[in-house]
Scaffold this motif. Sequence first.
Motif, PDB file in Angstrom:
ATOM      1  N   TRP A  68     -15.739 -27.612 -36.600  1.00  0.00           N
ATOM      2  CA  TRP A  68     -16.753 -27.213 -37.569  1.00  0.00           C
ATOM      3  C   TRP A  68     -17.136 -25.759 -37.313  1.00  0.00           C
ATOM      4  O   TRP A  68     -17.062 -25.254 -36.187  1.00  0.00           O
ATOM      5  CB  TRP A  68     -17.990 -28.067 -37.447  1.00  0.00           C
ATOM      6  CG  TRP A  68     -17.830 -29.460 -37.958  1.00  0.00           C
ATOM      7  CD1 TRP A  68     -16.758 -29.990 -38.602  1.00  0.00           C
ATOM      8  CD2 TRP A  68     -18.785 -30.515 -37.847  1.00  0.00           C
ATOM      9  NE1 TRP A  68     -16.980 -31.301 -38.903  1.00  0.00           N
ATOM     10  CE2 TRP A  68     -18.216 -31.657 -38.460  1.00  0.00           C
ATOM     11  CE3 TRP A  68     -20.052 -30.613 -37.310  1.00  0.00           C
ATOM     12  CZ2 TRP A  68     -18.886 -32.864 -38.542  1.00  0.00           C
ATOM     13  CZ3 TRP A  68     -20.707 -31.826 -37.398  1.00  0.00           C
ATOM     14  CH2 TRP A  68     -20.139 -32.934 -38.004  1.00  0.00           C
ATOM     15  N   ASP A  69     -17.586 -25.090 -38.372  1.00  0.00           N
ATOM     16  CA  ASP A  69     -18.097 -23.735 -38.218  1.00  0.00           C
ATOM     17  C   ASP A  69     -19.336 -23.751 -37.337  1.00  0.00           C
ATOM     18  O   ASP A  69     -20.016 -24.776 -37.213  1.00  0.00           O
ATOM     19  CB  ASP A  69     -18.460 -23.149 -39.590  1.00  0.00           C
ATOM     20  CG  ASP A  69     -17.232 -22.893 -40.447  1.00  0.00           C
ATOM     21  OD1 ASP A  69     -16.141 -22.697 -39.886  1.00  0.00           O
ATOM     22  OD2 ASP A  69     -17.378 -22.890 -41.679  1.00  0.00           O
ATOM     23  N   LYS A  70     -19.655 -22.592 -36.774  1.00  0.00           N
ATOM     24  CA  LYS A  70     -20.866 -22.497 -35.967  1.00  0.00           C
ATOM     25  C   LYS A  70     -22.079 -22.765 -36.852  1.00  0.00           C
ATOM     26  O   LYS A  70     -22.061 -22.473 -38.041  1.00  0.00           O
ATOM     27  CB  LYS A  70     -20.971 -21.111 -35.331  1.00  0.00           C
ATOM     28  CG  LYS A  70     -19.912 -20.878 -34.286  1.00  0.00           C
ATOM     29  CD  LYS A  70     -20.088 -19.538 -33.632  1.00  0.00           C
ATOM     30  CE  LYS A  70     -19.001 -19.348 -32.585  1.00  0.00           C
ATOM     31  NZ  LYS A  70     -19.123 -18.081 -31.896  1.00  0.00           N
ATOM     32  N   PRO A  71     -23.171 -23.305 -36.288  1.00  0.00           N
ATOM     33  CA  PRO A  71     -24.369 -23.582 -37.086  1.00  0.00           C
ATOM     34  C   PRO A  71     -24.906 -22.325 -37.766  1.00  0.00           C
ATOM     35  O   PRO A  71     -24.865 -21.227 -37.200  1.00  0.00           O
ATOM     36  CB  PRO A  71     -25.372 -24.109 -36.061  1.00  0.00           C
ATOM     37  CG  PRO A  71     -24.542 -24.584 -34.927  1.00  0.00           C
ATOM     38  CD  PRO A  71     -23.322 -23.704 -34.904  1.00  0.00           C
ATOM     39  N   ALA A  72     -25.424 -22.496 -38.961  1.00  0.00           N
ATOM     40  CA  ALA A  72     -25.990 -21.377 -39.716  1.00  0.00           C
ATOM     41  C   ALA A  72     -27.390 -21.030 -39.228  1.00  0.00           C
ATOM     42  O   ALA A  72     -27.888 -19.936 -39.477  1.00  0.00           O
ATOM     43  CB  ALA A  72     -26.028 -21.711 -41.200  1.00  0.00           C
ATOM     44  N   GLU A  73     -28.030 -21.956 -38.536  1.00  0.00           N
ATOM     45  CA  GLU A  73     -29.397 -21.757 -38.063  1.00  0.00           C
ATOM     46  C   GLU A  73     -29.441 -21.804 -36.543  1.00  0.00           C
ATOM     47  O   GLU A  73     -28.565 -22.372 -35.901  1.00  0.00           O
ATOM     48  CB  GLU A  73     -30.310 -22.837 -38.634  1.00  0.00           C
ATOM     49  CG  GLU A  73     -30.356 -22.843 -40.147  1.00  0.00           C
ATOM     50  CD  GLU A  73     -31.154 -24.020 -40.684  1.00  0.00           C
ATOM     51  OE1 GLU A  73     -31.548 -24.897 -39.889  1.00  0.00           O
ATOM     52  OE2 GLU A  73     -31.368 -24.060 -41.899  1.00  0.00           O
ATOM     53  N   THR A 109     -30.648 -22.976 -32.832  1.00  0.00           N
ATOM     54  CA  THR A 109     -30.919 -24.273 -32.247  1.00  0.00           C
ATOM     55  C   THR A 109     -32.423 -24.519 -32.202  1.00  0.00           C
ATOM     56  O   THR A 109     -33.192 -23.624 -31.849  1.00  0.00           O
ATOM     57  CB  THR A 109     -30.348 -24.336 -30.816  1.00  0.00           C
ATOM     58  OG1 THR A 109     -28.948 -24.076 -30.882  1.00  0.00           O
ATOM     59  CG2 THR A 109     -30.589 -25.684 -30.183  1.00  0.00           C
TER      60      THR A 109
END
Length: 102
Positions: free
Chosen positions: A11-16, A18
């Motif tokens: 999966w792509d890295k989180p957009a937000e 942590t």
Amino acid sequence: MPANIWACAYWDKPAEATVKIVKGGPSNTLILQNRRDNATPWEGGVGLHKSLGDGSALVGVDNGGHYVYGAGSACADKATAGFLTTGHLPDKDVYCTDVAQK
């Protein structure tokens, strides 16, 4: 179930950023935790509850598997339905031992 999570590695890295879990955060978090869940161990549910402090309640069930609601414990189902219909946490943590195996 946990054997099939390899797709998450791509999966792509989180957009937000942590989210930090701290005391004084949300005041309405109900944590449902089975005693023997290989995917999310008991210690993780208890640790989350401790991290959230008084803003959370723990519904612990003497059962295995990854889900709690509708899995054979009338005690856990009652606590969960109560929270979902009223928005109020139980007055104290709930530990359910009434599991009826299907």
